[in-house]
Enzyme design. Structure first.
Site, PDB file in Angstrom:
ATOM      1  N   HIS A  96       0.835  -1.197   0.000  1.00 43.69           N
ATOM      2  CA  HIS A  96       0.000   0.000   0.000  1.00 43.69           C
ATOM      3  C   HIS A  96       0.870   1.248   0.000  1.00 43.69           C
ATOM      4  O   HIS A  96       1.956   1.267   0.589  1.00 43.69           O
ATOM      5  CB  HIS A  96      -0.906   0.027   1.236  1.00 43.69           C
ATOM      6  CG  HIS A  96      -1.708  -1.224   1.424  1.00 43.69           C
ATOM      7  ND1 HIS A  96      -2.665  -1.633   0.524  1.00 43.69           N
ATOM      8  CD2 HIS A  96      -1.689  -2.157   2.403  1.00 43.69           C
ATOM      9  CE1 HIS A  96      -3.202  -2.772   0.951  1.00 43.69           C
ATOM     10  NE2 HIS A  96      -2.621  -3.100   2.082  1.00 43.69           N
ATOM     11  N   GLU A 114      -1.326  -0.238   8.365  1.00 47.90           N
ATOM     12  CA  GLU A 114      -2.304  -1.110   9.009  1.00 47.90           C
ATOM     13  C   GLU A 114      -1.622  -1.953  10.077  1.00 47.90           C
ATOM     14  O   GLU A 114      -0.400  -1.925  10.236  1.00 47.90           O
ATOM     15  CB  GLU A 114      -2.975  -2.025   7.970  1.00 47.90           C
ATOM     16  CG  GLU A 114      -2.015  -2.948   7.253  1.00 47.90           C
ATOM     17  CD  GLU A 114      -2.664  -3.644   6.061  1.00 47.90           C
ATOM     18  OE1 GLU A 114      -2.888  -4.865   6.159  1.00 47.90           O
ATOM     19  OE2 GLU A 114      -2.929  -2.968   5.041  1.00 47.90           O
ATOM     20  N   HIS A 171       3.325  -7.621   1.736  1.00 48.01           N
ATOM     21  CA  HIS A 171       2.666  -8.497   2.706  1.00 48.01           C
ATOM     22  C   HIS A 171       1.540  -9.296   2.058  1.00 48.01           C
ATOM     23  O   HIS A 171       1.055  -8.944   0.973  1.00 48.01           O
ATOM     24  CB  HIS A 171       2.095  -7.678   3.872  1.00 48.01           C
ATOM     25  CG  HIS A 171       1.009  -6.722   3.460  1.00 48.01           C
ATOM     26  ND1 HIS A 171       1.274  -5.466   2.954  1.00 48.01           N
ATOM     27  CD2 HIS A 171      -0.346  -6.832   3.481  1.00 48.01           C
ATOM     28  CE1 HIS A 171       0.136  -4.842   2.692  1.00 48.01           C
ATOM     29  NE2 HIS A 171      -0.869  -5.663   2.992  1.00 48.01           N
ATOM     30  N   ARG A 191      -1.379  -4.909  -6.173  1.00 53.97           N
ATOM     31  CA  ARG A 191      -1.050  -6.344  -6.187  1.00 53.97           C
ATOM     32  C   ARG A 191       0.262  -6.576  -6.919  1.00 53.97           C
ATOM     33  O   ARG A 191       0.472  -6.072  -8.023  1.00 53.97           O
ATOM     34  CB  ARG A 191      -2.152  -7.153  -6.865  1.00 53.97           C
ATOM     35  CG  ARG A 191      -3.438  -7.237  -6.097  1.00 53.97           C
ATOM     36  CD  ARG A 191      -4.390  -8.280  -6.699  1.00 53.97           C
ATOM     37  NE  ARG A 191      -5.745  -7.987  -6.285  1.00 53.97           N
ATOM     38  CZ  ARG A 191      -6.619  -7.327  -7.033  1.00 53.97           C
ATOM     39  NH1 ARG A 191      -6.291  -6.929  -8.250  1.00 53.97           N
ATOM     40  NH2 ARG A 191      -7.819  -7.077  -6.577  1.00 53.97           N
TER      41      ARG A 191
END
Length: 314
Positions: A96, A114, A171, A191
């Site tokens: 991200h 996150e 991740h 992705r």
């Protein structure tokens, strides 16, 4: 003031399963349900207030109309998003962007830092957390030649583990892992690798290699969260992380926990057990799967029962 109970939103995913129904009793849309957006004001899926004088409002509407409930903090966007993810199979390997990149290239969308709390997982379950490339050139070369086994860093997980995942971290949540995710309110994902799988129409999902390369942290930086435990009579509080975007805790109530909610509103998700939530003369029952917000300056809150909650604030 009273707690604000929210109705979650569910997202079907190619990697999703049925544990959101089996573990939490949620009415899921299919047997490929991957995500419960428990507390969300993101335009791609907004929680709705279930009870009380604000019933029927979206969280975004409440944020705009009643900023006092949130301590009158600044910001156009409700800052956080809480999810529960059921990974029946592996999620894509992804990354991200940070706030700066999101602002420039994603129409002002927030970046996405996150963190994950592992609610449950199968034995020997793994996540992908980082990579082994030392330089950007090596990173690109390993992606282009498909050296996924050599590139990706795998970590075994157990129930109760916590991972802090800053923007830029390569991740993927692995098969058989059920997590609660606290994140910036963003839905931007790049992705890198999707295991060459196809959807029900036989199509592979889009990859975002160039953007992933642009935002990835190289070499990988391991951010280890060291939990701090505070034991109280009848309860304990685990502090997992307190950083720029969020602070995340686990409240483990064995009999009773009393806390005072001051200038920060609290986002709460019940992950095990149940009990009573007492605020002044009012009592609300809370059960596994409930998501609610305790407004800023609420005062004394008492939780009684045997119940575990993940609690966060910006």
């Amino acid at each position: 003031m009273q707690p604000i109970f929210l109705q979650p939103i569910f997202k079907e995913r190619i990697w999703g399963g049925t544990k959101l129904q089996e573990e939490f009793g949620f009415a899921i849309p299919s047997d490929q349900t991957g995500e419960c957006w428990g507390v969300s004001a993101h335009p791609n899926g907004q929680s709705i207030v279930k009870l009380g004088s604000y019933q029927g409002l979206t969280l975004g509407e409440l944020w705009e109309k009643e900023r006092g409930l949130f301590g009158n903090i600044d910001g156009k966007t409700f800052p956080l998003l809480t999810k529960i993810l059921d990974a029946r199979t592996d999620l894509s390997v992804q990354v991200h962007p940070d706030d700066e990149y999101g602002k420039q290239y994603e129409n002002g969308e927030l970046g996405k830092t996150e963190c994950w709390y592992v609610i449950d997982c199968e034995q020997d379950a793994e996540i992908i957390f980082g990579h082994h490339a030392k330089t950007k050139e090596q990173f690109v070369e390993m992606i282009e030649s498909g050296q996924w086994g050599q590139l990706l860093r795998k970590v075994k997980v157990s129930p109760g583990d916590f991972f802090y995942v800053p923007s830029g971290t390569i991740h993927a949540i692995g098969a058989g892992v059920l997590i609660l995710e606290t994140q910036q309110s963003s839905d931007t994902t790049y992705r890198v690798y999707d295991f060459d799988r196809v959807d029900s129409d036989g199509n592979q999902r889009e990859l975002h290699i160039d953007r992933a390369i642009a935002v990835s942290t190289i070499p990988h930086e391991d951010h280890v969260a060291t939990p701090r435990i505070t034991d109280l009579p009848g309860a304990s509080i685990v502090s997992f992380v307190e950083e720029q975007y969020f602070s995340v805790f686990k409240w483990e109530v064995r009999q009773s926990l009393t806390t005072n909610v001051k200038d920060k509103f609290l986002i709460c998700s019940v992950i095990e057990g149940g009990g009573d939530l007492k605020i002044g003369p009012s009592t609300s029952s809370i059960v596994k799967g409930d998501h609610f917000i305790l407004p800023a300056n609420l005062g004394d809150v008492i939780i009684e029962g045997e119940v575990s909650l993940i609690v966060s604030h910006p």
